[in-house]
Design a protein around this motif. Structure first.
Motif, mmCIF file in Angstrom:
data_model
loop_
_atom_site.group_PDB
_atom_site.id
_atom_site.type_symbol
_atom_site.label_atom_id
_atom_site.label_comp_id
_atom_site.label_asym_id
_atom_site.label_seq_id
_atom_site.Cartn_x
_atom_site.Cartn_y
_atom_site.Cartn_z
ATOM 1 N N ASN A 25 38.167 24.166 40.247
ATOM 2 C CA ASN A 25 39.247 23.928 41.202
ATOM 3 C C ASN A 25 39.436 22.439 41.425
ATOM 4 O O ASN A 25 38.477 21.680 41.401
ATOM 5 C CB ASN A 25 38.911 24.576 42.547
ATOM 6 C CG ASN A 25 39.004 26.078 42.486
ATOM 7 O OD1 ASN A 25 39.456 26.640 41.495
ATOM 8 N ND2 ASN A 25 38.577 26.731 43.551
ATOM 9 N N LYS A 61 35.687 28.062 35.149
ATOM 10 C CA LYS A 61 36.538 27.987 36.324
ATOM 11 C C LYS A 61 36.310 26.650 37.004
ATOM 12 O O LYS A 61 35.160 26.210 37.144
ATOM 13 C CB LYS A 61 36.222 29.114 37.294
ATOM 14 C CG LYS A 61 37.117 29.073 38.516
ATOM 15 C CD LYS A 61 36.903 30.254 39.424
ATOM 16 C CE LYS A 61 37.726 30.017 40.685
ATOM 17 N NZ LYS A 61 37.972 31.212 41.428
ATOM 18 N N ASN A 63 46.541 28.322 38.425
ATOM 19 C CA ASN A 63 47.207 28.712 39.665
ATOM 20 C C ASN A 63 47.204 27.589 40.675
ATOM 21 O O ASN A 63 46.241 26.838 40.770
ATOM 22 C CB ASN A 63 46.476 29.901 40.301
ATOM 23 C CG ASN A 63 46.864 31.189 39.641
ATOM 24 O OD1 ASN A 63 48.044 31.503 39.544
ATOM 25 N ND2 ASN A 63 45.881 31.909 39.151
ATOM 26 N N LEU A 64 48.271 27.529 41.427
ATOM 27 C CA LEU A 64 48.326 26.550 42.499
ATOM 28 C C LEU A 64 48.495 27.302 43.815
ATOM 29 O O LEU A 64 49.413 28.092 43.989
ATOM 30 C CB LEU A 64 49.512 25.592 42.294
ATOM 31 C CG LEU A 64 49.682 24.519 43.367
ATOM 32 C CD1 LEU A 64 48.535 23.529 43.331
ATOM 33 C CD2 LEU A 64 50.995 23.785 43.176
ATOM 34 N N GLU A 65 47.524 27.095 44.714
ATOM 35 C CA GLU A 65 47.633 27.720 46.017
ATOM 36 C C GLU A 65 47.487 26.632 47.059
ATOM 37 O O GLU A 65 46.447 25.979 47.125
ATOM 38 C CB GLU A 65 46.537 28.771 46.167
ATOM 39 C CG GLU A 65 46.942 29.904 47.076
ATOM 40 C CD GLU A 65 45.796 30.887 47.244
ATOM 41 O OE1 GLU A 65 45.278 31.370 46.227
ATOM 42 O OE2 GLU A 65 45.423 31.144 48.400
ATOM 43 N N SER A 87 44.319 30.937 32.895
ATOM 44 C CA SER A 87 45.273 31.090 33.989
ATOM 45 C C SER A 87 45.157 29.867 34.891
ATOM 46 O O SER A 87 44.055 29.426 35.229
ATOM 47 C CB SER A 87 45.022 32.386 34.760
ATOM 48 O OG SER A 87 43.846 32.281 35.500
ATOM 49 N N LEU A 132 44.503 23.521 42.956
ATOM 50 C CA LEU A 132 44.858 23.960 41.615
ATOM 51 C C LEU A 132 43.614 24.576 40.993
ATOM 52 O O LEU A 132 42.578 23.915 40.903
ATOM 53 C CB LEU A 132 45.312 22.761 40.778
ATOM 54 C CG LEU A 132 45.735 23.081 39.350
ATOM 55 C CD1 LEU A 132 47.140 23.668 39.339
ATOM 56 C CD2 LEU A 132 45.683 21.840 38.480
ATOM 57 N N SER A 133 43.708 25.850 40.622
ATOM 58 C CA SER A 133 42.522 26.435 40.006
ATOM 59 C C SER A 133 42.802 26.785 38.559
ATOM 60 O O SER A 133 43.858 27.309 38.222
ATOM 61 C CB SER A 133 42.025 27.647 40.793
ATOM 62 O OG SER A 133 42.901 28.712 40.617
#
Lengths: 146, 131
Positions: free
Chosen positions: A106, A104, A69-71, A67, A75-76
């Motif tokens: 980031n 994981k 994700n960009l928050e 997965s 970007l993780s």
């Protein structure tokens, strides 16, 4: 930006220990610290004129395990997979340098990137993430002298 | 662009860089034994079967990269692993039948299977009837 998890680094002592005892200190202490089964995967970053590309080493996963994700500007990248249990089919391990569980990492993205159009593909055990830059129109203007 | 530290380089680690990188190998390997044979699993991110060569010389199994450096060099902002070089050697026990070797590369893992010679396989315990 803070590291996502504590990452113990190898020291010269580890190497001495391994040379002398023939096994790593992590094995003795039941720890699992090699870079590839650790939660921080080795990553190459390439910058071109129009995009950044991340190459995340993640052998042994499937496309669906990831997965991305960009928050805000972070970007993780995460991946999870079930570890195979030692049983009849896996046999007895003589050497076990990697395991697969999860990873994981980031990344803090710079400004002027196009967060809407980040794309990723998984190929030969590497996750490629392409982060396009925002192309700003070049403004050239002649100014007349009045 | 920057990211979380992969490991914190300091002068001490620089001195030990060579052993450090070979110790914390990118191409980590699992070797397992079942009653019929051995399996060697090597992490080879960035490689597929075209880029790899397996060779047995006497009792040594060589795993090598056949990739050549691209003509245009890629400029990396940060480089933590290499997808060109690979060189591994394994000394095989004499109980292995080297003609049975087979290998597959999938999702960045090279899996090599080796069968034991017929006489070295663990036979099921045999009950001998007492007459």
């Amino acid at each position: 930006m803070k590291s996502v998890s504590s990452n113990r680094t190898a020291t010269p002592f580890d190497k001495l220990f391994e040379d002398f005892f023939g096994t790593s200190i992590d094995n003795v202490l039941g720890r699992d610290m090699s870079p590839l089964n650790h939660r921080l995967p080795a990553t190459n970053i390439i910058e071109n004129d129009d995009a950044f590309t991340l190459e995340v080493s993640a052998p042994g996963f499937d496309k669906g395990d990831f997965s991305v994700n960009l928050e805000k500007d972070i970007l993780s990248i995460e991946a999870k997979t079930e570890e195979k249990k030692d049983d009849e089919s896996t046999g007895k391990f003589h050497l076990k340098e990697f395991r697969h569980r999860s990873l994981k990492r980031n990344f803090t993205l710079p400004e002027h990137i196009d967060g809407e159009n980040i794309s990723a593909k998984y190929e030969k055990g590497i996750l490629f993430v392409t982060i396009p830059k925002v192309v700003e129109p070049k403004i050239s203007k002649n100014i007349e002298i009045g | 662009m920057y990211c979380t530290k992969y490991y914190k380089p300091d002068t001490r680690q620089q001195l030990w860089k060579k052993s450090y990188s070979s110790y914390r190998s990118l191409h980590a390997t699992n070797i397992s034994e079942t009653k019929d044979g051995f399996t060697i699993d090597i992490l080879v991110p960035g490689f597929d079967k075209e880029g790899l060569e397996l060779k047995i010389e006497k009792d040594i199994l060589f795993v090598k990269s056949t990739k050549e450096a691209p003509e245009t060099t890629i400029k990396y902002n940060k480089k933590e692993f290499d997808t060109l070089k690979l060189h591994k050697r394994f000394r095989l026990p004499s109980t292995i039948d080297t003609s049975t070797i087979s290998a597959k590369a999938e999702n960045g893992i090279l899996s090599i299977s080796l069968e034991k010679k017929e006489e070295a396989k663990d036979k099921a315990p045999k009950n001998i009837t007492i007459q």
